[in-house]
Every structure is written in structure tokens, then in C-alpha cells.
Design a protein around this motif. Structure first.
Motif, mmCIF file in Angstrom:
data_model
loop_
_atom_site.group_PDB
_atom_site.id
_atom_site.type_symbol
_atom_site.label_atom_id
_atom_site.label_comp_id
_atom_site.label_asym_id
_atom_site.label_seq_id
_atom_site.Cartn_x
_atom_site.Cartn_y
_atom_site.Cartn_z
ATOM 1 N N MET A 1 0.869 -1.085 -0.108
ATOM 2 C CA MET A 1 0.014 0.171 -0.085
ATOM 3 C C MET A 1 0.995 1.297 0.098
ATOM 4 S SD MET A 1 -3.184 -0.923 -0.027
ATOM 5 C CE MET A 1 -4.237 0.273 1.047
ATOM 6 N N SER A 2 0.270 2.230 -0.387
ATOM 7 C CA SER A 2 0.907 3.663 -0.466
ATOM 8 C C SER A 2 1.243 4.066 1.046
ATOM 9 C CB SER A 2 0.257 4.537 -1.111
ATOM 10 O OG SER A 2 0.924 5.840 -1.041
ATOM 11 N N THR A 3 2.722 4.686 1.132
ATOM 12 C CA THR A 3 3.135 5.265 2.648
ATOM 13 C C THR A 3 2.630 6.698 2.436
ATOM 14 O OG1 THR A 3 5.421 5.737 1.392
ATOM 15 C CG2 THR A 3 4.849 3.467 2.599
ATOM 16 N N ASP A 4 2.167 7.211 1.464
ATOM 17 C CA ASP A 4 1.937 8.707 1.711
ATOM 18 C C ASP A 4 0.693 8.834 2.512
ATOM 19 O OD1 ASP A 4 1.069 11.070 0.997
ATOM 20 O OD2 ASP A 4 0.845 11.192 -0.847
ATOM 21 N N PRO A 5 0.742 9.509 3.488
ATOM 22 C CA PRO A 5 -0.086 9.783 4.587
ATOM 23 C C PRO A 5 -1.273 10.364 3.971
ATOM 24 C CG PRO A 5 1.708 11.315 4.999
ATOM 25 C CD PRO A 5 2.018 10.237 3.841
ATOM 26 N N SER A 6 -1.161 11.058 2.976
ATOM 27 C CA SER A 6 -2.323 11.787 2.608
ATOM 28 C C SER A 6 -3.211 11.015 1.745
ATOM 29 C CB SER A 6 -1.961 13.096 1.779
ATOM 30 O OG SER A 6 -1.277 12.916 0.613
ATOM 31 N N ALA A 7 -2.960 9.689 1.428
ATOM 32 C CA ALA A 7 -3.610 9.054 0.232
ATOM 33 C C ALA A 7 -4.961 8.500 0.764
ATOM 34 C CB ALA A 7 -2.841 7.422 0.011
ATOM 35 N N SER A 8 -5.387 8.068 2.023
ATOM 36 C CA SER A 8 -6.573 8.079 2.203
ATOM 37 C C SER A 8 -7.517 9.085 2.966
ATOM 38 C CB SER A 8 -6.451 6.973 3.568
ATOM 39 O OG SER A 8 -5.915 7.604 4.399
ATOM 40 N N ARG A 9 -7.005 10.118 2.759
ATOM 41 C CA ARG A 9 -7.749 11.433 3.240
ATOM 42 C C ARG A 9 -8.551 11.889 2.136
ATOM 43 N NH1 ARG A 9 -6.418 16.164 0.837
ATOM 44 N NH2 ARG A 9 -4.358 16.407 -0.018
ATOM 45 N N ARG A 10 -9.847 12.479 2.436
ATOM 46 C CA ARG A 10 -10.763 12.619 1.493
ATOM 47 C C ARG A 10 -10.076 13.669 0.689
ATOM 48 N NH1 ARG A 10 -16.334 11.945 0.854
ATOM 49 N NH2 ARG A 10 -16.235 11.255 3.015
ATOM 50 N N LYS A 11 -10.287 13.634 -0.584
ATOM 51 C CA LYS A 11 -9.645 14.624 -1.760
ATOM 52 C C LYS A 11 -10.714 14.922 -2.684
ATOM 53 C CE LYS A 11 -4.864 12.441 -1.597
ATOM 54 N NZ LYS A 11 -3.910 12.310 -2.525
ATOM 55 N N ALA A 12 -10.635 16.226 -3.184
ATOM 56 C CA ALA A 12 -11.623 16.618 -4.262
ATOM 57 C C ALA A 12 -11.590 15.838 -5.558
ATOM 58 C CB ALA A 12 -11.304 17.990 -4.829
ATOM 59 N N PRO A 13 -12.668 15.518 -6.149
ATOM 60 C CA PRO A 13 -12.628 14.382 -7.337
ATOM 61 C C PRO A 13 -11.504 14.556 -8.351
ATOM 62 C CG PRO A 13 -14.947 15.190 -6.696
ATOM 63 C CD PRO A 13 -13.868 16.013 -5.828
ATOM 64 N N ILE A 14 -11.488 15.970 -8.573
ATOM 65 C CA ILE A 14 -10.255 16.105 -9.573
ATOM 66 C C ILE A 14 -8.845 15.735 -8.977
ATOM 67 C CG2 ILE A 14 -9.872 18.596 -9.117
ATOM 68 C CD1 ILE A 14 -9.734 19.199 -11.864
ATOM 69 N N GLU A 15 -8.730 15.870 -7.931
ATOM 70 C CA GLU A 15 -7.500 15.651 -7.399
ATOM 71 C C GLU A 15 -7.099 14.313 -7.170
ATOM 72 O OE1 GLU A 15 -4.877 16.386 -3.240
ATOM 73 O OE2 GLU A 15 -6.814 17.200 -3.347
ATOM 74 N N ARG A 16 -8.337 13.399 -6.908
ATOM 75 C CA ARG A 16 -8.172 11.909 -6.993
ATOM 76 C C ARG A 16 -8.207 11.422 -8.001
ATOM 77 N NH1 ARG A 16 -6.660 9.297 -2.682
ATOM 78 N NH2 ARG A 16 -8.309 9.841 -1.211
ATOM 79 N N ALA A 17 -8.958 11.923 -9.231
ATOM 80 C CA ALA A 17 -8.688 11.536 -10.442
ATOM 81 C C ALA A 17 -7.246 11.423 -11.190
ATOM 82 C CB ALA A 17 -9.976 11.984 -11.263
ATOM 83 N N ALA A 18 -6.640 12.762 -10.776
ATOM 84 C CA ALA A 18 -5.514 12.880 -11.306
ATOM 85 C C ALA A 18 -4.467 12.008 -10.576
ATOM 86 C CB ALA A 18 -4.962 14.571 -10.988
ATOM 87 N N GLU A 19 -4.505 11.686 -9.187
ATOM 88 C CA GLU A 19 -3.780 11.021 -8.523
ATOM 89 C C GLU A 19 -3.810 9.340 -9.021
ATOM 90 O OE1 GLU A 19 -2.659 9.497 -3.946
ATOM 91 O OE2 GLU A 19 -4.722 10.014 -4.490
ATOM 92 N N ILE A 20 -4.978 9.109 -9.543
ATOM 93 C CA ILE A 20 -5.040 7.559 -9.849
ATOM 94 C C ILE A 20 -4.621 7.546 -11.254
ATOM 95 C CG2 ILE A 20 -6.875 6.161 -10.994
ATOM 96 C CD1 ILE A 20 -8.825 6.894 -8.637
ATOM 97 N N ALA A 21 -4.756 8.706 -12.174
ATOM 98 C CA ALA A 21 -3.702 8.559 -13.347
ATOM 99 C C ALA A 21 -2.546 8.551 -13.219
ATOM 100 C CB ALA A 21 -4.305 9.751 -14.181
ATOM 101 N N ARG A 22 -1.723 9.431 -12.328
ATOM 102 C CA ARG A 22 -0.377 9.480 -12.209
ATOM 103 C C ARG A 22 0.013 7.975 -11.484
ATOM 104 N NH1 ARG A 22 -0.676 13.052 -8.733
ATOM 105 N NH2 ARG A 22 -0.375 12.006 -6.693
ATOM 106 N N ARG A 23 -0.580 7.487 -10.702
ATOM 107 C CA ARG A 23 -0.104 6.253 -10.214
ATOM 108 C C ARG A 23 -0.190 4.901 -11.050
ATOM 109 N NH1 ARG A 23 2.975 7.724 -6.101
ATOM 110 N NH2 ARG A 23 1.754 8.776 -4.503
ATOM 111 N N SER A 24 -1.478 5.240 -11.888
ATOM 112 C CA SER A 24 -1.543 4.019 -13.168
ATOM 113 C C SER A 24 -0.243 4.036 -14.141
ATOM 114 C CB SER A 24 -2.740 4.496 -14.003
ATOM 115 O OG SER A 24 -3.774 4.076 -13.114
ATOM 116 N N GLN A 25 0.289 5.478 -14.339
ATOM 117 C CA GLN A 25 1.519 5.623 -15.290
ATOM 118 C C GLN A 25 2.613 5.085 -14.545
ATOM 119 O OE1 GLN A 25 1.723 9.710 -16.954
ATOM 120 N NE2 GLN A 25 -0.629 9.845 -16.474
ATOM 121 N N GLU A 26 2.528 5.353 -13.397
ATOM 122 C CA GLU A 26 3.865 4.751 -12.558
ATOM 123 C C GLU A 26 4.046 3.166 -12.779
ATOM 124 O OE1 GLU A 26 3.553 5.928 -8.666
ATOM 125 O OE2 GLU A 26 4.302 7.992 -9.057
ATOM 126 N N ILE A 27 2.598 2.432 -12.354
ATOM 127 C CA ILE A 27 2.504 1.075 -12.712
ATOM 128 C C ILE A 27 3.037 0.758 -14.147
ATOM 129 C CG2 ILE A 27 0.957 -1.022 -12.450
ATOM 130 C CD1 ILE A 27 -0.519 0.530 -10.352
#
Length: 212
Positions: free
Chosen positions: A1-27
Motif C-alpha cells: 500500500m502507499s506510504t503517502d499519509p495523505s493517500a486515504s484522506r478525502r480529496k476533491a474528485p479532480i485531485e483523486r482522479a489525477a492521482e489515480i492517473a499518475r499512479r497508473s502511469q507509474e505502474i
């Protein structure tokens, strides 16, 4: 699991979508497009698979958009590398050196995944075509500019662009499976380019590429 402490906090939809896209590219870059699964993305982001599914209900679509984003980013990076070049000859030499360099191997592997997986995934196949056309257009524009400047001579710049891309892609594909060494074969691409563009031998460089 991600060690980023901010990963599980509630985020704005646009921020969460961007994070999913970024992590997908990393994988995709780290492990390949085939490793891009709902659970893998959720683990990398540090959230539940259900949350990822909420933002990306179709994994086939996510794989396609992830591939497209990676390749589009590479085109932008190469464009930045070529920007300081004062001549089209210098720009083409820089492009050949860059695309056949080891730093591009991760993106090359993603291309190979896409060509293979695209046989069974329609959305990915469409995106592969879009990105291949984008690369061809990018290189064709470089050739056309060189012709307009009087540096190159080409009857069909579009065909020359496809020819050079085919050679570059082939050499890089061989290198990914450790057959040959793309960087050491830059001279082959230079020779073909010089012939097709009416350049004298050595115009695109004749340095020793034997060292990685």
C-alpha cells in the motif's frame, strides 16, 4: 500500500482522479501495461478498489488512457529537447540519439505491451493508432521544415517519417528483449536518414556509439 499519509484522506474528485492517473502511469512504466489492474492501482494509491472503480469503471479505458498519457508526455519531452536546435539537421540528430537512448527503454516497453495487448482490447488499439499517427506527424513536420529550409530533400516527407519510425521502433523492440543494442545501432538509422533526405554521409554524426 502507499506510504503517502495523505493517500486515504478525502480529496476533491479532480485531485483523486489525477492521482489515480499518475499512479497508473507509474505502474505501467515500472511493471508494464499488463500489471495495470484494479487492485494494483488501489494498492499504489492507498485506497480501496471500490474507490478506484468509482473513478475508473472500465479498466480497458484506463489502460488506453494511461498508454496515451505516457506516449504524449514522451513526445512533449522530445520536443523540448529539439527546441534549442538551430537547424533541422541538428534536430534530427538529437531525435535519433534520444529515441535510441537507454533512458527511453521504459516507454519502449510500454509501446511493446500496447502493440501486443491491443490485439484484444479495442480501446487500446485505437489509442495506439492515435499515438502512432502523432509520432509520425511530429517527425514528418521536422522533415518538412528541413525541406523548406533547404537542408533536406524528400519527395514524400510523410513516407520518410514512417520509414525512420519503423527502423527506430524495430531496434528499440530488439533492445528491450536484449537482442542487439539500439544505442550502438544509431549509425544505421543515421545512414538511412542521410540517404532518404539527400544528406552527405556523416551529416547526422558519425561518433562512436559502441559504449552504452
Amino acid at each position: 500500500m502507499s506510504t503517502d499519509p495523505s493517500a486515504s484522506r478525502r480529496k476533491a474528485p479532480i485531485e483523486r482522479a489525477a492521482e489515480i492517473a499518475r499512479r497508473s502511469q507509474e505502474i505501467a512504466l515500472d511493471e508494464g501495461l499488463s500489471a495495470l489492474t484494479l487492485r494494483a492501482v488501489a494498492s499504489r494509491v492507498g485506497v480501496t478498489p471500490a474507490l478506484v472503480s468509482h473513478y475508473q469503471p472500465s479498466m480497458d479505458a484506463l489502460v488506453a488512457t494511461t498508454f496515451g498519457a505516457i506516449v504524449a508526455a514522451e513526445i512533449s519531452e522530445v520536443a523540448e529537447e529539439l527546441a534549442p536546435c538551430e537547424t533541422s539537421v541538428a534536430a534530427l540528430k538529437t531525435l535519433i540519439d534520444s529515441l535510441l537512448g537507454p533512458e527511453r527503454s521504459a516507454v519502449t516497453a510500454v509501446w511493446l505491451d500496447a502493440w501486443s495487448l491491443g490485439r484484444r482490447h479495442a480501446a487500446l488499439a485505437v489509442e495506439v493508432g492515435v499515438q502512432m499517427d502523432a509520432w509520425q506527424a511530429f517527425l514528418a513536420e521536422l522533415v518538412k521544415t528541413g525541406c523548406a529550409r533547404g537542408e533536406f530533400r524528400a519527395i514524400d516527407p510523410d513516407a520518410v517519417a514512417w520509414q525512420l519510425l519503423a527502423i527506430i521502433d524495430g531496434l528499440n523492440a530488439h533492445a528491450v528483449v536484449r537482442y542487439g543494442h539500439a544505442q550502438r545501432l544509431r549509425g544505421l538509422v543515421r545512414t538511412v536518414a542521410e540517404h532518404e533526405l539527400g544528406l552527405p554521409p556523416g551529416a547526422l554524426g558519425s561518433g562512436d556509439d559502441s559504449e552504452p
